[in-house]
Design a protein around this motif. Structure first.
Motif, PDB file in Angstrom:
ATOM      1  N   LYS A   1       0.819  -1.206   0.000  1.00 12.77           N
ATOM      2  CA  LYS A   1       0.000   0.000   0.000  1.00 12.77           C
ATOM      3  C   LYS A   1       0.856   1.261   0.000  1.00 12.77           C
ATOM      4  N   VAL A   2       1.926   1.276   0.780  1.00 12.95           N
ATOM      5  CA  VAL A   2       2.797   2.443   0.846  1.00 12.95           C
ATOM      6  C   VAL A   2       3.383   2.735  -0.532  1.00 12.95           C
ATOM      7  N   MET A   3       3.783   1.705  -1.256  1.00 14.34           N
ATOM      8  CA  MET A   3       4.368   1.907  -2.585  1.00 14.34           C
ATOM      9  C   MET A   3       3.350   2.524  -3.540  1.00 14.34           C
ATOM     10  N   ALA A   4       2.100   2.134  -3.450  1.00 16.68           N
ATOM     11  CA  ALA A   4       1.064   2.693  -4.322  1.00 16.68           C
ATOM     12  C   ALA A   4       0.858   4.169  -4.031  1.00 16.68           C
ATOM     13  N   VAL A   5       0.842   4.526  -2.759  1.00 18.48           N
ATOM     14  CA  VAL A   5       0.668   5.935  -2.398  1.00 18.48           C
ATOM     15  C   VAL A   5       1.900   6.730  -2.804  1.00 18.48           C
ATOM     16  N   LEU A   6       3.088   6.165  -2.637  1.00 15.39           N
ATOM     17  CA  LEU A   6       4.310   6.834  -3.073  1.00 15.39           C
ATOM     18  C   LEU A   6       4.261   7.103  -4.576  1.00 15.39           C
ATOM     19  N   GLN A   7       3.810   6.137  -5.330  1.00 17.54           N
ATOM     20  CA  GLN A   7       3.686   6.304  -6.778  1.00 17.54           C
ATOM     21  C   GLN A   7       2.746   7.465  -7.110  1.00 17.54           C
ATOM     22  N   GLU A   8       1.624   7.527  -6.439  1.00 21.73           N
ATOM     23  CA  GLU A   8       0.671   8.620  -6.665  1.00 21.73           C
ATOM     24  C   GLU A   8       1.282   9.969  -6.313  1.00 21.73           C
ATOM     25  N   GLU A   9       2.000  10.024  -5.214  1.00 27.62           N
ATOM     26  CA  GLU A   9       2.612  11.284  -4.794  1.00 27.62           C
ATOM     27  C   GLU A   9       3.694  11.724  -5.772  1.00 27.62           C
ATOM     28  N   CYS A  10       4.461  10.789  -6.306  1.00 27.14           N
ATOM     29  CA  CYS A  10       5.468  11.140  -7.312  1.00 27.14           C
ATOM     30  C   CYS A  10       4.802  11.725  -8.556  1.00 27.14           C
ATOM     31  N   ALA A  11       3.669  11.164  -8.940  1.00 29.80           N
ATOM     32  CA  ALA A  11       2.924  11.708 -10.087  1.00 29.80           C
ATOM     33  C   ALA A  11       2.448  13.126  -9.797  1.00 29.80           C
ATOM     34  N   GLU A  12       2.092  13.417  -8.565  1.00 34.72           N
ATOM     35  CA  GLU A  12       1.650  14.759  -8.210  1.00 34.72           C
ATOM     36  C   GLU A  12       2.812  15.755  -8.249  1.00 34.72           C
ATOM     37  N   VAL A  13       4.027  15.306  -7.928  1.00 32.80           N
ATOM     38  CA  VAL A  13       5.200  16.175  -8.087  1.00 32.80           C
ATOM     39  C   VAL A  13       5.398  16.494  -9.566  1.00 32.80           C
ATOM     40  N   ILE A  14       5.259  15.495 -10.414  1.00 34.22           N
ATOM     41  CA  ILE A  14       5.399  15.712 -11.854  1.00 34.22           C
ATOM     42  C   ILE A  14       4.378  16.742 -12.324  1.00 34.22           C
ATOM     43  N   GLN A  15       3.166  16.621 -11.866  1.00 34.00           N
ATOM     44  CA  GLN A  15       2.123  17.571 -12.259  1.00 34.00           C
ATOM     45  C   GLN A  15       2.459  18.984 -11.773  1.00 34.00           C
ATOM     46  N   ALA A  16       2.947  19.107 -10.558  1.00 37.05           N
ATOM     47  CA  ALA A  16       3.293  20.422 -10.013  1.00 37.05           C
ATOM     48  C   ALA A  16       4.425  21.063 -10.813  1.00 37.05           C
ATOM     49  N   VAL A  17       5.427  20.284 -11.184  1.00 33.70           N
ATOM     50  CA  VAL A  17       6.531  20.801 -11.980  1.00 33.70           C
ATOM     51  C   VAL A  17       6.024  21.234 -13.360  1.00 33.70           C
ATOM     52  N   SER A  18       5.148  20.449 -13.946  1.00 29.94           N
ATOM     53  CA  SER A  18       4.584  20.804 -15.250  1.00 29.94           C
ATOM     54  C   SER A  18       3.843  22.134 -15.195  1.00 29.94           C
ATOM     55  N   LYS A  19       3.099  22.363 -14.127  1.00 32.41           N
ATOM     56  CA  LYS A  19       2.380  23.629 -13.983  1.00 32.41           C
ATOM     57  C   LYS A  19       3.342  24.802 -13.825  1.00 32.41           C
ATOM     58  N   ILE A  20       4.443  24.577 -13.152  1.00 39.19           N
ATOM     59  CA  ILE A  20       5.438  25.644 -13.012  1.00 39.19           C
ATOM     60  C   ILE A  20       6.027  25.985 -14.371  1.00 39.19           C
ATOM     61  N   ILE A  51       8.188   6.848   5.687  1.00 41.37           N
ATOM     62  CA  ILE A  51       7.376   5.697   6.089  1.00 41.37           C
ATOM     63  C   ILE A  51       7.940   4.418   5.501  1.00 41.37           C
ATOM     64  N   LEU A  52       8.356   4.472   4.249  1.00 43.47           N
ATOM     65  CA  LEU A  52       8.930   3.304   3.579  1.00 43.47           C
ATOM     66  C   LEU A  52      10.158   2.807   4.329  1.00 43.47           C
ATOM     67  N   VAL A  53      10.996   3.733   4.784  1.00 36.11           N
ATOM     68  CA  VAL A  53      12.228   3.385   5.484  1.00 36.11           C
ATOM     69  C   VAL A  53      11.952   2.899   6.902  1.00 36.11           C
ATOM     70  N   THR A  54      11.054   3.574   7.605  1.00 39.04           N
ATOM     71  CA  THR A  54      10.914   3.314   9.043  1.00 39.04           C
ATOM     72  C   THR A  54       9.789   2.363   9.432  1.00 39.04           C
ATOM     73  N   GLU A  55       8.781   2.228   8.587  1.00 41.01           N
ATOM     74  CA  GLU A  55       7.603   1.487   9.027  1.00 41.01           C
ATOM     75  C   GLU A  55       7.210   0.305   8.143  1.00 41.01           C
ATOM     76  N   THR A  56       8.068  -0.062   7.195  1.00 36.70           N
ATOM     77  CA  THR A  56       7.739  -1.222   6.356  1.00 36.70           C
ATOM     78  C   THR A  56       8.875  -2.225   6.424  1.00 36.70           C
ATOM     79  N   ASP A  57       8.622  -3.395   5.900  1.00 37.22           N
ATOM     80  CA  ASP A  57       9.658  -4.435   5.872  1.00 37.22           C
ATOM     81  C   ASP A  57      10.315  -4.534   4.495  1.00 37.22           C
ATOM     82  N   ILE A  58      10.259  -3.443   3.725  1.00 38.02           N
ATOM     83  CA  ILE A  58      10.842  -3.426   2.389  1.00 38.02           C
ATOM     84  C   ILE A  58      12.370  -3.412   2.475  1.00 38.02           C
ATOM     85  N   ASN A  59      12.897  -3.021   3.621  1.00 33.02           N
ATOM     86  CA  ASN A  59      14.329  -3.104   3.906  1.00 33.02           C
ATOM     87  C   ASN A  59      15.154  -2.129   3.071  1.00 33.02           C
TER      88      ASN A  59
END
Length: 87
Positions: A1-20, A51-59
């Motif tokens: 789940k964390v990876m899916a939300v991270l993916q969405e947030e990265c897409a939102e950074v791309i959108q913000a940069v595009s608007k700039i 969260i990925l670093v501290t609260e998941t077992d993705i290591n």
């Protein structure tokens, strides 16, 4: 789940940069400047990385991330002007 939300947030950074690029840093929508939106979205990505670093077992450790950051900065010295202008 964390990876899916991270993916969405990265897409939102791309959108913000595009608007700039299209409208400028200081252009605003509903009282929020494009710069403020970018800062918010970067903060969201950093929160998810934490969260990925501290609260998941993705290591993935903070050291792993710092090493990746250092390598990227070295690569950027080759490809960007001396003043590290990213715009």
């Amino acid at each position: 789940k964390v990876m899916a939300v991270l993916q969405e947030e990265c897409a939102e950074v791309i959108q913000a940069v595009s608007k700039i690029y299209r409208f400028g840093l200081d252009n605003s929508w509903e009282g929020v400047t494009n710069k403020q939106s970018l800062v918010t979205e970067i903060g969201d990505v950093l929160a998810l990385i934490d969260i990925l670093v501290t609260e998941t077992d993705i290591n993935i450790s903070e050291t792993d991330i710092q090493n990746a950051i250092d390598k990227k900065k070295e690569k950027l010295k080759i490809f960007l002007p001396a003043e590290s202008e990213l715009s």
